[in-house]
Motif scaffolding. Structure first.
Motif, PDB file in Angstrom:
ATOM      1  N   GLU A 129      28.761  12.689  12.004  1.00 32.37           N
ATOM      2  CA  GLU A 129      28.475  13.693  13.032  1.00 32.37           C
ATOM      3  C   GLU A 129      29.519  14.802  13.028  1.00 32.37           C
ATOM      4  OE1 GLU A 129      25.994  14.158  14.918  1.00 32.37           O
ATOM      5  OE2 GLU A 129      25.021  12.292  15.482  1.00 32.37           O
ATOM      6  N   ALA A 130      30.764  14.452  12.731  1.00 37.59           N
ATOM      7  CA  ALA A 130      31.848  15.429  12.765  1.00 37.59           C
ATOM      8  C   ALA A 130      31.764  16.433  11.623  1.00 37.59           C
ATOM      9  CB  ALA A 130      33.198  14.710  12.729  1.00 37.59           C
ATOM     10  N   VAL A 131      30.938  16.145  10.620  1.00 37.87           N
ATOM     11  CA  VAL A 131      30.815  17.030   9.456  1.00 37.87           C
ATOM     12  C   VAL A 131      29.347  17.331   9.181  1.00 37.87           C
ATOM     13  CG1 VAL A 131      33.005  16.559   8.312  1.00 37.87           C
ATOM     14  CG2 VAL A 131      31.115  14.961   8.006  1.00 37.87           C
ATOM     15  N   ASN A 132      28.621  17.668  10.264  1.00 38.63           N
ATOM     16  CA  ASN A 132      27.227  18.107  10.147  1.00 38.63           C
ATOM     17  C   ASN A 132      26.341  17.041   9.530  1.00 38.63           C
ATOM     18  OD1 ASN A 132      25.248  20.014  10.723  1.00 38.63           O
ATOM     19  ND2 ASN A 132      25.456  21.040   8.742  1.00 38.63           N
ATOM     20  N   MET A 133      26.597  15.783   9.885  1.00 39.91           N
ATOM     21  CA  MET A 133      25.820  14.635   9.417  1.00 39.91           C
ATOM     22  C   MET A 133      25.790  14.523   7.891  1.00 39.91           C
ATOM     23  SD  MET A 133      25.058  12.382  11.528  1.00 39.91           S
ATOM     24  CE  MET A 133      23.977  11.245  10.695  1.00 39.91           C
ATOM     25  N   THR A 134      26.914  14.838   7.240  1.00 42.02           N
ATOM     26  CA  THR A 134      27.012  14.690   5.792  1.00 42.02           C
ATOM     27  C   THR A 134      27.962  13.563   5.431  1.00 42.02           C
ATOM     28  OG1 THR A 134      28.812  16.306   5.594  1.00 42.02           O
ATOM     29  CG2 THR A 134      26.547  17.142   5.390  1.00 42.02           C
ATOM     30  N   HIS A 135      27.817  13.076   4.207  1.00 44.54           N
ATOM     31  CA  HIS A 135      28.674  12.015   3.681  1.00 44.54           C
ATOM     32  C   HIS A 135      28.766  12.193   2.172  1.00 44.54           C
ATOM     33  CE1 HIS A 135      30.420   8.100   2.884  1.00 44.54           C
ATOM     34  NE2 HIS A 135      29.417   7.801   2.089  1.00 44.54           N
ATOM     35  N   GLU A 136      29.949  11.985   1.616  1.00 40.70           N
ATOM     36  CA  GLU A 136      30.167  12.153   0.182  1.00 40.70           C
ATOM     37  C   GLU A 136      30.628  10.861  -0.474  1.00 40.70           C
ATOM     38  OE1 GLU A 136      32.888  15.279  -0.624  1.00 40.70           O
ATOM     39  OE2 GLU A 136      31.585  16.872   0.153  1.00 40.70           O
ATOM     40  N   PHE A 137      30.250  10.704  -1.729  1.00 41.09           N
ATOM     41  CA  PHE A 137      30.707   9.576  -2.547  1.00 41.09           C
ATOM     42  C   PHE A 137      30.577   9.988  -4.007  1.00 41.09           C
ATOM     43  CE2 PHE A 137      26.196   9.165  -1.788  1.00 41.09           C
ATOM     44  CZ  PHE A 137      25.658   8.784  -3.006  1.00 41.09           C
ATOM     45  N   LYS A 138      31.186   9.216  -4.899  1.00 38.21           N
ATOM     46  CA  LYS A 138      31.118   9.516  -6.328  1.00 38.21           C
ATOM     47  C   LYS A 138      30.215   8.531  -7.064  1.00 38.21           C
ATOM     48  CE  LYS A 138      35.586  11.811  -6.963  1.00 38.21           C
ATOM     49  NZ  LYS A 138      34.992  13.084  -7.433  1.00 38.21           N
ATOM     50  N   LEU A 139      29.486   9.037  -8.028  1.00 36.92           N
ATOM     51  CA  LEU A 139      28.754   8.145  -8.923  1.00 36.92           C
ATOM     52  C   LEU A 139      29.771   7.401  -9.781  1.00 36.92           C
ATOM     53  CD1 LEU A 139      25.829  10.458 -10.137  1.00 36.92           C
ATOM     54  CD2 LEU A 139      25.733   8.643  -8.416  1.00 36.92           C
ATOM     55  N   PRO A 140      29.611   6.101  -9.950  1.00 37.10           N
ATOM     56  CA  PRO A 140      30.600   5.340 -10.715  1.00 37.10           C
ATOM     57  C   PRO A 140      30.580   5.706 -12.193  1.00 37.10           C
ATOM     58  CG  PRO A 140      28.703   3.973 -10.194  1.00 37.10           C
ATOM     59  CD  PRO A 140      28.519   5.255  -9.432  1.00 37.10           C
ATOM     60  N   THR A 141      31.715   5.527 -12.853  1.00 35.44           N
ATOM     61  CA  THR A 141      31.755   5.657 -14.304  1.00 35.44           C
ATOM     62  C   THR A 141      31.222   4.366 -14.923  1.00 35.44           C
ATOM     63  OG1 THR A 141      34.032   4.850 -14.306  1.00 35.44           O
ATOM     64  CG2 THR A 141      33.709   7.236 -14.234  1.00 35.44           C
ATOM     65  N   GLY A 142      30.754   4.460 -16.144  1.00 33.04           N
ATOM     66  CA  GLY A 142      30.199   3.287 -16.807  1.00 33.04           C
ATOM     67  C   GLY A 142      28.708   3.119 -16.611  1.00 33.04           C
ATOM     68  N   LEU A 143      28.045   4.131 -16.035  1.00 39.23           N
ATOM     69  CA  LEU A 143      26.595   4.075 -15.880  1.00 39.23           C
ATOM     70  C   LEU A 143      25.917   4.357 -17.212  1.00 39.23           C
ATOM     71  CD1 LEU A 143      26.090   6.084 -12.547  1.00 39.23           C
ATOM     72  CD2 LEU A 143      25.697   3.621 -12.877  1.00 39.23           C
ATOM     73  N   ALA A 144      24.813   3.701 -17.449  1.00 35.00           N
ATOM     74  CA  ALA A 144      24.011   4.005 -18.624  1.00 35.00           C
ATOM     75  C   ALA A 144      23.238   5.293 -18.389  1.00 35.00           C
ATOM     76  CB  ALA A 144      23.043   2.855 -18.905  1.00 35.00           C
ATOM     77  N   SER A 145      23.076   6.085 -19.418  1.00 36.56           N
ATOM     78  CA  SER A 145      22.269   7.299 -19.292  1.00 36.56           C
ATOM     79  C   SER A 145      20.810   6.920 -19.054  1.00 36.56           C
ATOM     80  CB  SER A 145      22.380   8.152 -20.560  1.00 36.56           C
ATOM     81  OG  SER A 145      23.676   8.669 -20.727  1.00 36.56           O
ATOM     82  N   GLY A 146      20.160   7.664 -18.192  1.00 38.03           N
ATOM     83  CA  GLY A 146      18.759   7.398 -17.915  1.00 38.03           C
ATOM     84  C   GLY A 146      18.373   7.814 -16.512  1.00 38.03           C
ATOM     85  N   GLN A 147      17.163   7.418 -16.137  1.00 35.66           N
ATOM     86  CA  GLN A 147      16.643   7.778 -14.824  1.00 35.66           C
ATOM     87  C   GLN A 147      16.899   6.652 -13.822  1.00 35.66           C
ATOM     88  OE1 GLN A 147      12.827   9.694 -14.589  1.00 35.66           O
ATOM     89  NE2 GLN A 147      12.937  10.431 -16.706  1.00 35.66           N
TER      90      GLN A 147
END
Length: 388
Positions: A129-147
């Motif tokens: 709520e303090a940041v316009n109902m936003t939230h951030e996180f990072k995609l992990p490393t080591g993911l396989a390429s794809g959908q």
């Protein structure tokens, strides 16, 4: 501490409650409002954890008409949800799929990549709520390429004192990720439906209003996964909008205090007269720091009154309401286009904007909706402009 926060939260729940995920950003660049996200037909929660809807919510549009958004491992993802006063965590999961446009999300293969629960006296919804109902996180490393399907879940615990009372708000986006890992390298994985049980300790909390300690709470879905040679991000933080610095061992920005507008008899929420009498009594209850009022909400700030702890508030307040306040989408200057979300109050003269209040007991604002919308009665106290 938690019970006082929930009592305060319950009083302002009429302002904003039901919610949907409307927008995402990849490294601060957005494809647009509701682009890449499978939007459900309503903003109602999923409460049956055995239903296939627990995967990606109630189907509304097919994935074939939803754009698949490109990203890379390590990218920062930001999500924006409707405003909600209901306390609870937010989590994010991925499922590798052959074709994001046709995958349903039902079945095995989901793995958690992000979780924000209760930190420094604040639930995830309050921090957002303090940041316009936003939230951030990072995609992990080591993911396989794809959908992949990217699943965002906000769990509302205000009704968790009964079995089946917890409310799951869920959205799924379609993403194509470029990574350096191999297929199946992220563990552990879970199955949806299947991994959640209605009586799990983090879903059914009988003492949620009396003695529950949220400091050790962890959201459903298991631990954050490890991918490839590295670990899942697990580092979740709200947007960096004017928040104090976090302690070194914290994964989120600290919020030192919160703002709660005092509730007076001027509110249009369906609060029984006995509650109004209780509110204007001389009993005093300290408001916990976990309650945060969305910055766009305007509530009268007359002399503050409080709630006696003996008041049977839960039996007098409804548990859910239709969304009244929607966050303002943020479009980086580097992008163009996208549909703007509704802003303003939707009250006063002129036509009422989409998703805003247009009627109900005590309502004195406009009742005619903008073109393409009609005023739909939700209950005796609340009608909302919805698309025809």
């Amino acid at each position: 501490m938690f019970s006082k926060a929930l009592l305060t939260t319950a009083l302002i729940s009429a302002v904003s409650a039901h919610q949907n995920w409307h927008q995402l950003w990849v490294n601060d660049v957005t494809p647009g409002y509701q682009v890449g996200i499978r939007m459900p037909p309503s903003n109602s929660p999923v409460t049956d954890v055995t239903s296939s809807d627990i995967a990606c919510n109630v189907p509304s549009t097919t994935g074939a008409v939803v754009e698949t958004v490109e990203a890379s491992e390590g990218d920062t993802i930001k999500v924006q949800w409707d405003s909600s006063s209901h306390p609870g965590p937010i989590t994010h999961m991925l499922m590798a799929v052959d074709d994001a446009s046709t995958a349903t999300g039902v079945g095995a293969g989901w793995f958690k990549i992000d979780e924000l629960d209760y930190v420094d006296g604040q639930w995830a919804n309050a921090i957002m709520e303090a940041v316009n109902m936003t939230h951030e996180f990072k995609l992990p490393t080591g993911l396989a390429s794809g959908q992949y399907l990217l699943r965002s879940e906000m769990l509302a615990l205000h009704g968790a004192q009964t079995v089946g009372g917890a409310q799951f708000y869920i959205g799924c986006a379609q993403v194509k990720i470029t990574g350096t890992g191999s297929a199946g390298s992220c563990t552990p994985t879970i199955e949806l439906p299947g991994a959640y049980n209605a009586e799990d300790a983090n879903i059914y909390i009988p003492n949620v209003y009396n003695g529950f300690d949220p400091t050790n709470y962890t959201a459903p879905g298991g631990p954050v996964a490890a991918c490839g040679a590295g670990a899942g991000s697990g580092s979740s933080s709200p947007s960096s909008t004017a928040l104090p610095a976090a302690p070194a061992n914290s994964t989120v920005a600290a919020v030192s205090s919160s703002v709660v507008a005092p509730v007076t008899t001027a509110t249009a929420a369906p609060i029984a007269s006995s509650v109004v009498e209780a509110i204007t009594s001389s009993s005093v209850v300290a408001v916990a720091e976990t309650s945060v009022l969305a910055p766009s909400i305007s509530i009268p700030t007359a002399n503050a009154t409080s709630i006696p702890t003996s008041t049977p508030l839960l039996s007098l307040l409804p548990s859910t309401f239709a969304t009244l306040v929607k966050p303002t989408p943020q479009f980086p200057s580097s992008t163009g286009g996208g549909v703007a979300a509704p802003t303003g109050t939707g009250t006063g003269s002129g036509a009422v904007k989409l998703y805003y209040q247009c009627g109900g007991i005590g309502w004195t604002g406009a009742t005619a909706c903008v073109s393409g919308a009609s005023c739909v009665k939700q209950n005796e106290y609340y009608s909302q402009c919805l698309a025809q």
